[in-house]
Design a protein around this motif. Sequence first.
Motif, PDB file in Angstrom:
ATOM      1  N   LEU A  43      40.751 -10.520  -4.460  1.00  0.00           N
ATOM      2  CA  LEU A  43      41.019  -9.517  -3.439  1.00  0.00           C
ATOM      3  C   LEU A  43      42.513  -9.284  -3.359  1.00  0.00           C
ATOM      4  CD1 LEU A  43      41.210 -10.962   0.089  1.00  0.00           C
ATOM      5  CD2 LEU A  43      40.378 -12.434  -1.733  1.00  0.00           C
ATOM      6  N   SER A  44      42.893  -8.212  -2.733  1.00  0.00           N
ATOM      7  CA  SER A  44      44.311  -7.920  -2.586  1.00  0.00           C
ATOM      8  C   SER A  44      44.620  -7.516  -1.157  1.00  0.00           C
ATOM      9  CB  SER A  44      44.744  -6.801  -3.544  1.00  0.00           C
ATOM     10  OG  SER A  44      43.995  -5.619  -3.327  1.00  0.00           O
ATOM     11  N   LEU A  45      45.838  -7.812  -0.744  1.00  0.00           N
ATOM     12  CA  LEU A  45      46.389  -7.361   0.527  1.00  0.00           C
ATOM     13  C   LEU A  45      47.613  -6.514   0.213  1.00  0.00           C
ATOM     14  CD1 LEU A  45      46.350 -10.749   2.494  1.00  0.00           C
ATOM     15  CD2 LEU A  45      44.650  -8.910   2.622  1.00  0.00           C
ATOM     16  N   ASP A  46      47.949  -5.605   1.113  1.00  0.00           N
ATOM     17  CA  ASP A  46      49.211  -4.891   1.003  1.00  0.00           C
ATOM     18  C   ASP A  46      50.319  -5.823   1.474  1.00  0.00           C
ATOM     19  OD1 ASP A  46      48.143  -2.276   0.194  1.00  0.00           O
ATOM     20  OD2 ASP A  46      47.241  -2.269   2.182  1.00  0.00           O
ATOM     21  N   ALA A  47      51.396  -5.922   0.707  1.00  0.00           N
ATOM     22  CA  ALA A  47      52.520  -6.791   1.076  1.00  0.00           C
ATOM     23  C   ALA A  47      53.750  -6.340   0.283  1.00  0.00           C
ATOM     24  CB  ALA A  47      52.216  -8.250   0.783  1.00  0.00           C
ATOM     25  N   GLY A  52      45.902   0.280   1.344  1.00  0.00           N
ATOM     26  CA  GLY A  52      44.571  -0.233   1.609  1.00  0.00           C
ATOM     27  C   GLY A  52      43.943  -0.880   0.392  1.00  0.00           C
ATOM     28  N   ASN A  53      42.901  -1.664   0.653  1.00  0.00           N
ATOM     29  CA  ASN A  53      42.219  -2.420  -0.385  1.00  0.00           C
ATOM     30  C   ASN A  53      40.734  -2.459  -0.058  1.00  0.00           C
ATOM     31  OD1 ASN A  53      44.815  -3.797  -1.677  1.00  0.00           O
ATOM     32  ND2 ASN A  53      44.991  -3.928   0.553  1.00  0.00           N
ATOM     33  N   ASP A  54      39.906  -2.412  -1.106  1.00  0.00           N
ATOM     34  CA  ASP A  54      38.465  -2.388  -0.904  1.00  0.00           C
ATOM     35  C   ASP A  54      37.868  -3.740  -1.290  1.00  0.00           C
ATOM     36  OD1 ASP A  54      36.147  -1.247  -0.055  1.00  0.00           O
ATOM     37  OD2 ASP A  54      36.105   0.345  -1.557  1.00  0.00           O
ATOM     38  N   SER A  78      54.150   1.041   6.494  1.00  0.00           N
ATOM     39  CA  SER A  78      55.102  -0.059   6.391  1.00  0.00           C
ATOM     40  C   SER A  78      54.697  -1.321   7.128  1.00  0.00           C
ATOM     41  CB  SER A  78      56.477   0.406   6.897  1.00  0.00           C
ATOM     42  OG  SER A  78      56.984   1.444   6.081  1.00  0.00           O
ATOM     43  N   ALA A  79      53.538  -1.394   7.722  1.00  0.00           N
ATOM     44  CA  ALA A  79      53.135  -2.633   8.396  1.00  0.00           C
ATOM     45  C   ALA A  79      53.151  -3.800   7.429  1.00  0.00           C
ATOM     46  CB  ALA A  79      51.746  -2.479   9.019  1.00  0.00           C
ATOM     47  N   HIS A  80      52.862  -3.551   6.157  1.00  0.00           N
ATOM     48  CA  HIS A  80      52.779  -4.639   5.183  1.00  0.00           C
ATOM     49  C   HIS A  80      54.143  -5.158   4.760  1.00  0.00           C
ATOM     50  CE1 HIS A  80      52.920  -0.941   2.711  1.00  0.00           C
ATOM     51  NE2 HIS A  80      53.409  -1.683   1.730  1.00  0.00           N
ATOM     52  N   THR A  81      55.226  -4.606   5.313  1.00  0.00           N
ATOM     53  CA  THR A  81      56.539  -5.236   5.146  1.00  0.00           C
ATOM     54  C   THR A  81      56.781  -6.284   6.232  1.00  0.00           C
ATOM     55  OG1 THR A  81      57.756  -3.596   6.472  1.00  0.00           O
ATOM     56  CG2 THR A  81      57.458  -3.112   4.117  1.00  0.00           C
ATOM     57  N   VAL A  82      55.884  -6.353   7.235  1.00  0.00           N
ATOM     58  CA  VAL A  82      55.972  -7.338   8.313  1.00  0.00           C
ATOM     59  C   VAL A  82      54.943  -8.449   8.127  1.00  0.00           C
ATOM     60  CG1 VAL A  82      55.813  -7.683  10.824  1.00  0.00           C
ATOM     61  CG2 VAL A  82      56.865  -5.603   9.909  1.00  0.00           C
ATOM     62  N   PHE A  83      53.737  -8.104   7.723  1.00  0.00           N
ATOM     63  CA  PHE A  83      52.704  -9.110   7.491  1.00  0.00           C
ATOM     64  C   PHE A  83      51.728  -8.596   6.438  1.00  0.00           C
ATOM     65  CE2 PHE A  83      51.316  -6.357  10.891  1.00  0.00           C
ATOM     66  CZ  PHE A  83      49.935  -6.209  10.754  1.00  0.00           C
ATOM     67  N   PRO A  84      51.175  -9.475   5.609  1.00  0.00           N
ATOM     68  CA  PRO A  84      50.172  -9.053   4.632  1.00  0.00           C
ATOM     69  C   PRO A  84      48.954  -8.519   5.367  1.00  0.00           C
ATOM     70  CG  PRO A  84      50.975 -11.280   4.174  1.00  0.00           C
ATOM     71  CD  PRO A  84      51.449 -10.924   5.547  1.00  0.00           C
ATOM     72  N   CYS A  85      48.435  -7.383   4.912  1.00  0.00           N
ATOM     73  CA  CYS A  85      47.364  -6.743   5.672  1.00  0.00           C
ATOM     74  C   CYS A  85      46.636  -5.730   4.805  1.00  0.00           C
ATOM     75  CB  CYS A  85      47.931  -6.057   6.915  1.00  0.00           C
ATOM     76  SG  CYS A  85      49.204  -4.807   6.569  1.00  0.00           S
ATOM     77  N   ASN A  86      45.538  -5.228   5.340  1.00  0.00           N
ATOM     78  CA  ASN A  86      44.868  -4.071   4.755  1.00  0.00           C
ATOM     79  C   ASN A  86      45.433  -2.863   5.488  1.00  0.00           C
ATOM     80  OD1 ASN A  86      43.094  -3.082   2.834  1.00  0.00           O
ATOM     81  ND2 ASN A  86      41.355  -3.014   4.230  1.00  0.00           N
ATOM     82  N   ASP A  87      46.501  -2.315   4.945  1.00  0.00           N
ATOM     83  CA  ASP A  87      47.372  -1.408   5.693  1.00  0.00           C
ATOM     84  C   ASP A  87      46.862   0.030   5.678  1.00  0.00           C
ATOM     85  OD1 ASP A  87      49.472  -0.552   7.203  1.00  0.00           O
ATOM     86  OD2 ASP A  87      51.043  -0.979   5.724  1.00  0.00           O
ATOM     87  N   HIS A  88      45.763   0.247   6.371  1.00  0.00           N
ATOM     88  CA  HIS A  88      45.199   1.599   6.467  1.00  0.00           C
ATOM     89  C   HIS A  88      44.507   1.738   7.816  1.00  0.00           C
ATOM     90  CE1 HIS A  88      42.752   5.172   5.551  1.00  0.00           C
ATOM     91  NE2 HIS A  88      43.720   5.437   4.698  1.00  0.00           N
ATOM     92  N   PRO A  89      44.677   2.883   8.498  1.00  0.00           N
ATOM     93  CA  PRO A  89      44.139   3.012   9.869  1.00  0.00           C
ATOM     94  C   PRO A  89      42.625   2.989   9.959  1.00  0.00           C
ATOM     95  CG  PRO A  89      45.056   5.097   9.090  1.00  0.00           C
ATOM     96  CD  PRO A  89      45.473   4.058   8.105  1.00  0.00           C
TER      97      PRO A  89
END
Length: 511
Positions: free
Chosen positions: A88-92, A49-51, A164-175
Motif C-alpha cells: 500500500l502507499s501513503l502520500d508523504a 490519494g491511494n487506492d 499539502s497535508a502529506h507534507t505534515v503527516f503521511p496520509c491518504n491526501d484526498h477529500p
Amino acid sequence: MRYRTRVTAPAALLGTAAALSVPAQAQAAPATGTPGAETLGDLVYPGLGNDGYRVSAYHLDLAYDATTRLVDATATLRITTTQDLTRLSLDALGLDIRTVTVSGRAAAFEQVDEKLRITPARCLPAGRTAVVTVAYTADPRRALAHTAWVPTPDGFAVCPQPNSAHTVFPCNDHPSDKADLTVRITVPAGLKGVASGTLLGTEDLGDGRTAYTYRSREPIATELVQITVGDYVIKDRQGPHGLPLRDVVPTARATALEPALALTPNLVSWIEARLGAYPFETYGLLPCNNDASNAFDFTGLETQTLTLYKPNYLLQEEARIGSHMMHELVHSWFGNSVSPASWSDLWLNEGHADFYGLLYRYERGWPDSLGYTTFEARMKYTYGLGDQWRKTSGPVAAPNEVNLFDSQRYTGGVLVLYALRQQIGEAAFDAVERTFLERFRNASASTADYIAVASEVSGADQSGFLGDWLYGTKTPRMPGHPDWTVTPVSPSLRQPESRTEARPHDNSATL
C-alpha cells in the motif's frame, strides 16, 4: 474574556494509538494479492490519494522542539482494505521516515516522489482492518515545491489545502477519504498546542513540557486539518444555542484583535437561519502570528473548526472584513461538513461561500470590491464576463491544476447558483441547499450529486440546465434577465476582478 482551564482527561479518553490496534489473529493472509493503486484518479490532482484501502482514523502524536524547530512525530492510521494488498502507499513529502509497522509488525518501506510505499510482512486480506504506524521527523522550515507548514516566530501553523497535508503527516491526501482525527501535541513551557476539534485534556510531563490532546467529533478531510503551536491565549465565548466558540490568538495581539473576534456569534446566527445548525462541535479563528508575505499567500483558510487568518487583515473595520469572515464560516457547511468528491467539484465550496458572503454584504449595504451594492448588479457584471472566463479558465466545474482557484470557481460559481435560484425560485432553492447539506453531511459529494438533489427537490430535471451552466463553453441565457449580455462592462470602481494575492482565498468576491 475567559481562558480555557487546564483539565486532565483519563488515559482511556485520550485517543491513544493503542486504541487503534487490531488483533493480529483476526487477519488471515490470502495466498495472493496485488499492490494498491497510487492514485484515486482525481482529474485535477491525479497524483493525490491511494487506492486499495480507506482510512477510518488518524492518530497524530507530535512533539515540537523550540531549540531545533523540528517536529518529532508518529502517525497511526486505522485502515480498511478494499482488496488483497501486497503493498500500500501513503502520500508523504519532505518527511524523514524512521520506521513503519503494520498491525505491530515491522514493514519494509521506500519513499518515491510523493509516495511512501509500504510492504507489510504478509499480504493484507480484503475487507479487514489494519493499523499502519509511521515514525518520522519533520522540519517546518524545509523548502519544498509545496508545503502546508507555516513557520512562525514561536512555532507553526498548517495550511494543507489543496495538496499539502502529506507534507505534515503521511496520509491518504484526498477529500473523498475523510476520517476521524485525534492529535496529541507536546510543547515546551510558554507555548500552547492546538488542533482541529475539542480539547480532551492536557498532561504535564514534568520536564517543562505539556501535551495537549484534541479530537474531532466529526470526520475530517486531510486538507482541512489544523495543527498549531505558539504563544497563544485561548479566548472562549458562547455562540448561538450554546455553541462553544474558541479563538486561538497570539498573546501579544489579543486585545487588538478582539473587535473582529467578537463578530463571530452574529455571523453564526445569520448563516444558521439559512443553512441550519452549525455542523461541528466548535468554531473559532486562528490569527496566525505571522503576517510576512512568505508565511502564507492568502487571507483566510477554512481549516475545520479553526479558520486560519492573517492577523493584520482582521484589524480592519467590519464593513471590510465581515463578508470574508462569512465566506470562511460558510465553508463549515460547504467544503468541510460536505467535502468535494474530487477537486473538480471545488465550485461547490467556493461558489457557495461567496454566494452567502455576498448576500451578507449587500444586506448591510456594504459596497463590494468593485463598488456594487446589490446582488443583481454584481451578477449582471459577472454575467458579462461569462464567455471570457469560460475561454481563459474553462467551464465552472471543469478546472485544471493551473486554473483551479481562478475567479471562475468563486464568482463564476455564484453566478451558477444565482441562475438556479432564478430558474426554480427562492423557496425551492433554499430547500435544495438544506437537502444537499443534510444528505451528504460528514461525507463527500460531487457536482452530479448536487444536480440530482436540485432535480429531486425542484420537481423538474435540472441536469440540462445546470449541465450547460457548469460544463458549457458558452454562457447560457440568464432566467428572468433576457436583456443580459456577455459583453464585459466596466465595474463602477474600475478595479480588476483578480486580487493582488496569489492564492484563491483572495479571489473571493466578498473581499
